[in-house]
Design a protein around this motif. Structure first.
Motif, short mmCIF file in Angstrom:
data_model
loop_
_atom_site.label_atom_id
_atom_site.label_comp_id
_atom_site.label_asym_id
_atom_site.label_seq_id
_atom_site.Cartn_x
_atom_site.Cartn_y
_atom_site.Cartn_z
N HIS A 12 72.31 156.03 40.16
CA HIS A 12 72.55 157.01 41.22
C HIS A 12 74.02 157.00 41.66
O HIS A 12 74.56 158.05 42.02
CB HIS A 12 71.65 156.71 42.42
CG HIS A 12 71.72 157.78 43.47
ND1 HIS A 12 71.17 159.04 43.29
CD2 HIS A 12 72.31 157.80 44.69
CE1 HIS A 12 71.41 159.78 44.35
NE2 HIS A 12 72.09 159.06 45.23
N ASP A 13 74.64 155.83 41.59
CA ASP A 13 76.01 155.69 42.06
C ASP A 13 77.06 156.09 41.02
O ASP A 13 78.26 156.06 41.31
CB ASP A 13 76.28 154.23 42.50
CG ASP A 13 75.53 153.93 43.80
OD1 ASP A 13 75.10 154.89 44.47
OD2 ASP A 13 75.35 152.74 44.13
N ILE A 14 76.63 156.43 39.79
CA ILE A 14 77.62 156.83 38.76
C ILE A 14 77.24 158.19 38.16
O ILE A 14 77.14 158.33 36.95
CB ILE A 14 77.73 155.77 37.63
CG1 ILE A 14 76.34 155.42 37.05
CG2 ILE A 14 78.44 154.52 38.12
CD1 ILE A 14 76.41 154.70 35.71
N MET A 68 69.63 162.39 31.53
CA MET A 68 70.60 161.48 32.16
C MET A 68 71.63 162.18 33.05
O MET A 68 72.34 161.50 33.80
CB MET A 68 71.39 160.73 31.07
CG MET A 68 70.56 159.89 30.13
SD MET A 68 71.60 158.86 29.05
CE MET A 68 72.34 160.09 27.96
N ASP A 69 71.77 163.50 32.96
CA ASP A 69 72.93 164.15 33.60
C ASP A 69 72.71 164.47 35.07
O ASP A 69 71.60 164.65 35.54
CB ASP A 69 73.30 165.43 32.85
CG ASP A 69 72.14 166.42 32.70
OD1 ASP A 69 70.99 165.97 32.52
OD2 ASP A 69 72.37 167.64 32.79
N HIS A 87 67.51 163.03 37.73
CA HIS A 87 67.57 162.51 36.36
C HIS A 87 67.90 161.01 36.35
O HIS A 87 67.55 160.31 35.40
CB HIS A 87 68.57 163.32 35.53
CG HIS A 87 68.20 164.78 35.40
ND1 HIS A 87 68.90 165.68 34.66
CD2 HIS A 87 67.17 165.49 35.94
CE1 HIS A 87 68.35 166.88 34.75
NE2 HIS A 87 67.30 166.79 35.53
N ASP A 88 68.56 160.56 37.43
CA ASP A 88 68.78 159.11 37.58
C ASP A 88 67.43 158.38 37.70
O ASP A 88 67.23 157.32 37.10
CB ASP A 88 69.68 158.81 38.79
CG ASP A 88 69.29 159.59 40.05
OD1 ASP A 88 68.35 160.43 39.98
OD2 ASP A 88 69.90 159.36 41.11
N GLY A 143 57.39 163.79 28.68
CA GLY A 143 58.50 163.84 29.63
C GLY A 143 57.92 163.98 31.03
O GLY A 143 56.73 164.24 31.20
N PHE A 144 58.76 163.78 32.04
CA PHE A 144 58.28 163.99 33.41
C PHE A 144 59.43 164.40 34.32
O PHE A 144 60.60 164.29 33.95
CB PHE A 144 57.59 162.73 33.94
CG PHE A 144 58.50 161.72 34.60
CD1 PHE A 144 59.53 161.12 33.90
CD2 PHE A 144 58.31 161.36 35.94
CE1 PHE A 144 60.36 160.19 34.51
CE2 PHE A 144 59.14 160.42 36.55
CZ PHE A 144 60.17 159.84 35.83
N HIS A 145 59.07 164.89 35.50
CA HIS A 145 60.08 165.28 36.49
C HIS A 145 59.55 165.00 37.89
O HIS A 145 58.36 165.19 38.14
CB HIS A 145 60.41 166.78 36.37
CG HIS A 145 61.81 167.11 36.80
ND1 HIS A 145 62.24 166.99 38.10
CD2 HIS A 145 62.88 167.52 36.08
CE1 HIS A 145 63.53 167.33 38.16
NE2 HIS A 145 63.94 167.65 36.96
N LEU A 146 60.45 164.54 38.76
CA LEU A 146 60.10 164.43 40.17
C LEU A 146 59.74 165.84 40.66
O LEU A 146 60.38 166.81 40.27
CB LEU A 146 61.30 163.93 41.00
CG LEU A 146 61.94 162.60 40.61
CD1 LEU A 146 63.05 162.26 41.62
CD2 LEU A 146 60.92 161.48 40.54
N ARG A 147 58.73 165.93 41.52
CA ARG A 147 58.33 167.25 42.03
C ARG A 147 58.68 167.39 43.51
O ARG A 147 58.64 166.39 44.26
CB ARG A 147 56.82 167.49 41.85
CG ARG A 147 56.31 167.42 40.43
CD ARG A 147 57.15 168.14 39.41
NE ARG A 147 57.38 169.55 39.69
CZ ARG A 147 58.38 170.26 39.16
NH1 ARG A 147 59.24 169.69 38.34
NH2 ARG A 147 58.52 171.54 39.46
#
Ligand code: ZN
Ligand code: ZN
Length: 367
Positions: A12-14, A68-69, A87-88, A143-147
């Motif tokens: 998250h920090d980079i 990752m982006d 994505h983090d 694959g997955f994604h936060l909702r």
């Protein structure tokens, strides 16, 4: 070995933009190596990584995919990258799941592949991984994604997120310049562009289909106000819940632009700026994820499929490799105010749940 929360905080920090995930990719690679998981970096000359846990016993090949982006934002007048699409979190969850599965020797048959893909937000990261041959031998990919909170709360997950297809078209409309006092000698590109916008707005697809098209950018400036402008550029955003109507929509929009400007003697060149296919989800993959969600969150945490007007470049994988069974699930995490919002935040307790759901799916198939 750091836990998923520590992975998340580090990543998250980079934040890094698409195809520039150098530090992100280096961190993930070092963590995979530390866990003893063989990996290939620099897939297709990008920041992409493919890693593999091989049980040594013949069996199915399952892949987990993380992106990752970060996104580019302008915050307080300063351009910066920030992780506002989660994505983090995706990378942290897949990385942690892989490390734990390796450590526990949980993979008893077949192989588990781990894909860390660049540039989802640019819509071209999955294509780069495909070109790099990352999925040639894979049977199923998850694959997955936060909702967002409105779709899914903390403690809940959906086994299928039905994304839309999107396409961004740009028309460069050419007229003929002239003195504004003698407009009959020219072809006004601004007038032609207005005609094109109106013509596209008058299009229809079958009422049962779910789709939209709208102009989202209009540029026309001859530099002076007393001449007839000879060039205009207009951008349209096209959406469709399924892939088949998108082909028809693109063709109709292109035709409406070209014919409407031709009626005034102008000419239009239409190009696709960006494009992503709609969800192409396999029943077997959804069934596997559904079972894994129930394993971790119980029946009360299992939601039905969710339809979203957003898009995901993940679906290039099954669209380009039709033999590939794809599954895409959504993790509830009380995410507010929304994805891509500069202040996006979520309940990080969901990260462990994400790890456990992925692990449960892998063990069901390869355990
Ligand atoms: Zn996004
Ligand atoms: Zn995203």
């Amino acid at each position: 070995m750091p836990n998923v929360q520590e992975h998340y905080h580090f990543l998250h920090d980079i934040p890094e933009l698409g195809f520039q995930e150098f530090k992100t990719s280096a961190y993930i690679a070092s963590q995979l190596a530390q866990a003893g998981i063989p990996l290939t970096q620099g897939v297709n000359n990008t920041t992409g990584i493919v890693a593999e846990i091989d049980s040594g016993v013949p069996g199915p090949v399952l892949a987990l995919r993380a992106d990752m982006d970060a996104l580019g934002h302008v915050i307080d007048g300063v351009a910066c990258a920030r992780h506002t699409c989660g994505h983090d979190a995706h990378s942290a969850v897949v990385l942690s799941a892989a490390q734990q599965l390796m450590q526990e020797g949980a993979i008893k048959k077949g192989r588990l592949k781990l894909l860390f893909q660049p540039a989802e937000e640019l819509g071209t990261g999955a294509l780069a991984m495909l070109e790099g041959g990352a999925l040639a031998d894979v049977e199923m990919i998850l694959g997955f994604h936060l909702r967002p909170q409105e779709e899914c709360r903390l403690g809940q997950a959906t086994p299928a997120v039905l994304y839309s297809a999107c396409s961004t078209l740009e028309a460069t409309i050419k007229g003929v310049p002239a003195h504004a006092a003698r407009p009959h000698q020219g072809v006004n590109a601004l007038d032609a562009a207005v005609q094109a916008v109106q013509a596209v707005n008058a299009l229809h697809l079958a009422p049962g289909l779910s789709w939209s098209v709208k102009a989202t950018r209009f540029l026309c400036d001859a530099g002076v106000t007393n001449s007839v402008p000879d060039e205009a550029r207009v951008v349209w955003d096209l959406r469709s819940q399924e892939n088949a109507p998108m082909a028809t929509l693109k063709q109709k929009v292109t035709q409406a632009i070209q014919h409407s400007v031709a009626a005034l003697g102008a000419h239009a060149e239409v190009v696709v700026l960006k494009e992503m296919p709609a969800a192409d989800i396999h029943e077997d993959a959804t069934a596997l994820i559904r079972a894994a969600i129930v394993d971790v969150l119980g029946e009360e945490g299992l939601l039905s499929a969710r339809t979203t007007p957003g898009s995901e470049d993940f679906f290039f994988y099954p669209v380009q490799l039709p033999q590939l069974k794809a599954g895409f699930w959504g993790l509830g995490c009380d995410l507010l105010p929304g994805l891509h919002h500069p202040d996006m935040r979520f309940d990080r307790r969901a990260l462990e749940q994400g790890v456990h759901i992925f692990k449960a799916a892998v063990v069901r198939m390869l355990g």
